[in-house]
Every structure is written in structure tokens, then in C-alpha cells.
Write a protein that holds these residues in place. Structure first.
Motif, PDB file in Angstrom:
ATOM      1  N   TYR A  11       0.867  -1.185   0.000  1.00 39.79           N
ATOM      2  CA  TYR A  11       0.000   0.000   0.000  1.00 39.79           C
ATOM      3  C   TYR A  11       0.903   1.234   0.000  1.00 39.79           C
ATOM      4  O   TYR A  11       2.071   1.160   0.407  1.00 39.79           O
ATOM      5  N   THR A  44      -7.042  -7.703   1.025  1.00 38.37           N
ATOM      6  CA  THR A  44      -6.191  -7.206  -0.060  1.00 38.37           C
ATOM      7  C   THR A  44      -6.180  -8.188  -1.232  1.00 38.37           C
ATOM      8  O   THR A  44      -6.197  -7.768  -2.390  1.00 38.37           O
ATOM      9  N   ARG A  47      -9.282  -7.494  -3.108  1.00 43.05           N
ATOM     10  CA  ARG A  47      -9.138  -6.239  -3.864  1.00 43.05           C
ATOM     11  C   ARG A  47      -8.251  -6.433  -5.088  1.00 43.05           C
ATOM     12  O   ARG A  47      -8.418  -5.744  -6.095  1.00 43.05           O
TER      13      ARG A  47
END
Ligand code: ADP
Ligand code: ADP
Length: 233
Positions: A11, A44, A47
């Protein structure tokens, strides 16, 4: 159906990867359960499959995510959403309209589906999820369980081949949670949908899964197949 190759993801402004060297193949019709402690990268991964990474978050990405043999970088969002549907933990965040029918229709409208097909799909999902309250109640007057059913119905109505669910029962009482998990199981077993589920209620979901991924610190540390699942119960 889905292939992840050597995926590492940071990230923005983080020094530890949220995902590290993920390799994963998910076949058509699989029911995959992802488990692991909070912060290990379960959301994640979802995603990464629904295209929110890298476009939405930026950050640093290495490796590839393929959906139906195409790199998701090369697929338009609209095209991707026809194949992959995504259900969040907290239904409130997703709702746009205040009537239940319009709420269900929202995703289909975004796909520019024609009205006849929308009506047919709404009838089908209402039946599948027992949405008998759809006509009488407003979206603000339904329980948390009913609300989550409506959100799932709106995604299923778009008729995606793959459905990602991120702790869909976490806000629900045990009875509603059971109903939701049963409906998810039906989507897989009766309708052939590929399911990728992040879920804490393992008693029920363990039995439904063909494959269980155990994650820790951004890595898949164990992959348990259908034949081995019984050993762990
Ligand atoms: P899980 O779903 O297993 O709880 P997540 O995928 O949400 O885990 O998070 C994996 C790691 O990435 C955690 O260390 C988390 O703090 C971090 N993370 C998640 N979202 C963001 C974000 N938007 N920005 C920065 N770090 C994030
Ligand atoms: P195009 O991408 O050129 O619109 P599609 O094959 O996607 O062609 O769509 C053909 C028809 O099927 C359109 O009327 C569209 O609204 C409808 N349709 C597309 N995707 C779905 C879906 N997932 N579920 C139901 N109807 C769909």
C-alpha cells in the motif's frame, strides 16, 4: 478462472508488503475459503482480484492477476465487473437507493442491462434469497440480515461468474448468518458460481469449501484441498 502469479503488493507509504509472493489458481466452480488473523492480507487479495489494486490504491505492485486468462490491467472495469462481483462486509456502505428494487437494480443499470432482463433477474434473485419483503418494505426498514441479502442479491443479479465476499456475515446474528451462508452455498452448488469467501464463521463455511487458504503476514502459508479438509474438522 483466476490466476495470481508472484503477486507482491505494498500500500502507499508502507514498508511491509500487504501481500508477498502470492501464487494462486482458482478454477471455475471452486468454492475457496480464505482464513487467517486480522491484517494478514485477506481483504487485499480480494481487492487484487476485483481490480481495486493497483488502480484505486496506487502503491507498489509486482506480479500479475489474470481473470479468464486476461491480465486485469488490460480489462475495462465494466468488463471485469461483468465477470467478478464483490460483496463488502458492511452493507450500509454500498447502498445507493432507498427502495429495495432499485437497490437491487443498481449494479445491473451500470452494466446497461435492458429492462426486461433486469426484471427477470430481480424475480430470480428474490426467489433465491426469499426476498418476500421486497415490495412492502423500504430499505431503511429492514433488518441487518435482510439488508445483507439485498446487497448480495444486487450483485448476483448482475450474473457474475465469480463472487468475492469479504466477511459477509460479520454484522449479523447467528440465524441470519446461517441463512446468508446457505444462500452462498446454493450459488456455488446449484448455480455453479465460483466463490471466494473470507469468513470467520468456520463451523459452517469449512464444509462448503473445496479449498481453504490459510494466510499469515501477507503470505499463503497453507492450501488445504477438499480431500484434506475432513482431517482438520
Ligand atoms: P485482513 O483482511 O486479513 O484483515 P488486509 O488485507 O485488510 O488484512 O490488510 C493487510 C495489511 O495491509 C495490514 O497490515 C493492513 O494494515 C494493511 N492495509 C490494509 N489497507 C490498507 C490501506 N488502505 N493503506 C495502508 N495499509 C493498508
Ligand atoms: P455487450 O458487451 O456488447 O453489451 P453482452 O454480451 O455483454 O454484449 O450483452 C448482451 C446483452 O446481455 C445485453 O442486453 C446486456 O444488457 C445483457 N447482459 C450482459 N451481461 C449480463 C449479465 N451479467 N447478466 C444479465 N444480462 C447481461
Amino acid at each position: 478462472m483466476i490466476k495470481i502469479k508472484d503477486l507482491t503488493y505494498y500500500y502507499p507509504e508502507t514498508s511491509r508488503p500487504a501481500l508477498e509472493n502470492i501464487n494462486l489458481t482458482i478454477n471455475e466452480g471452486d468454492f475457496v475459503l480464505i482464513v487467517g488473523p486480522s491484517g494478514c492480507g485477506k481483504s487485499t487479495i480480494l481487492r487484487a482480484i476485483n481490480g481495486l489494486i493497483p488502480n484505486f490504491y496506487g502503491g507498489k505492485i509486482k506480479g500479475e492477476v489474470l481473470v479468464k486468462n486476461k491480465n486485469i490491467k488490460d480489462i475495462s472495469k465494466k468488463e471485469l465487473f461483468k465477470t467478478v462481483g464483490f460483496i463488502f462486509q458492511d452493507p450500509e456502505k454500498q447502498s445507493v437507493y432507498n427502495t429495495i428494487e432499485r437497490e437491487i437494480a443498481f449494479g445491473m443499470e451500470n452494466l446497461n442491462m435492458d429492462i426486461t432482463r433486469m426484471k427477470k433477474n430481480i424475480a430470480e434473485v428474490s426467489n433465491l434469497f426469499n426476498l418476500d419483503f421486497i415490495k412492502e418494505k423500504s430499505i431503511n426498514n429492514i433488518s441487518g440480515g435482510e439488508r445483507q441479502k439485498v446487497e448480495i442479491a444486487s450483485v448476483v443479479a448482475m450474473d457474475p461468474e465469480v463472487i468475492l465476499l469479504d466477511e459477509p456475515t460479520s454484522q449479523l446474528d447467528p440465524i441470519s448468518a446461517d441463512e446468508i451462508l446457505n444462500a452462498i452455498n446454493k450459488l456455488n452448488k446449484d448455480m455453479g458460481k465460483t466463490i471466494i469467501l473470507v469468513e470467520q464463521r468456520l463451523d459452517k463455511s469449512f464444509d462448503m469449501a473445496d479449498k481453504i487458504l490459510i494466510m499469515q503476514n501477507g503470505r499463503i502459508t497453507n492450501e488445504i484441498g477438499k480431500d484434506e479438509i475432513n482431517i482438520y474438522i
